[in-house]
Design a protein around this motif. Structure first.
Motif, mmCIF file in Angstrom:
data_model
loop_
_atom_site.group_PDB
_atom_site.id
_atom_site.type_symbol
_atom_site.label_atom_id
_atom_site.label_comp_id
_atom_site.label_asym_id
_atom_site.label_seq_id
_atom_site.Cartn_x
_atom_site.Cartn_y
_atom_site.Cartn_z
ATOM 1 N N SER A 57 0.810 -1.220 0.000
ATOM 2 C CA SER A 57 0.000 0.000 0.000
ATOM 3 C C SER A 57 0.844 1.271 0.000
ATOM 4 N N ASP A 72 -0.050 9.711 4.030
ATOM 5 C CA ASP A 72 0.247 8.293 4.215
ATOM 6 C C ASP A 72 0.985 8.049 5.534
ATOM 7 N N THR A 97 -7.781 4.161 7.947
ATOM 8 C CA THR A 97 -8.360 4.358 6.621
ATOM 9 C C THR A 97 -9.229 5.611 6.581
#
Length: 109
Positions: A57, A72, A97
């Motif tokens: 990811s 991130d 998330t």
């Protein structure tokens, strides 16, 4: 794909899924001792899988861009902190998330 082919495909997928779920219980029943290498894999594969998912990811994070990958990095840090604090995987992943989505939609536009 015809309707018959769709039914056959679904049936094959269901059978394959059921086989992978039930086969370990047939092979490693309560009468036989589970091999050491299978026990070892049961201990190391969850961590290895999570590590692989993190690398996967974060592989396209642009640290040389405008935001230097800050959404991130912040989301991963919050995910780790939530997991250390509560130890709940769903809370950790869900919280990280949601925070990431808020950061990229509202803060780092």
């Amino acid at each position: 794909m015809t309707f018959t082919e769709q039914i056959i495909t679904i049936a094959i997928v269901v059978l394959g899924t059921m086989a992978t779920r039930f086969l370990p219980f047939v092979i490693f029943n309560s009468k036989t001792k589970t091999p050491a290498y299978v026990q070892y894999l049961g201990k190391v594969l969850p961590s290895a899988t999570m590590s692989l998912l993190v690398v996967f990811s974060l592989r396209h994070v642009d640290v040389s861009g405008v935001y230097h990958g800050m959404p991130d990095i912040i989301a991963v840090a919050v995910t780790v902190l939530l997991h250390q604090w509560k130890g709940n995987m769903f809370l950790s992943i869900g919280g990280g998330t949601i925070l990431y989505m808020v950061l990229i939609q509202q803060v780092f536009i």
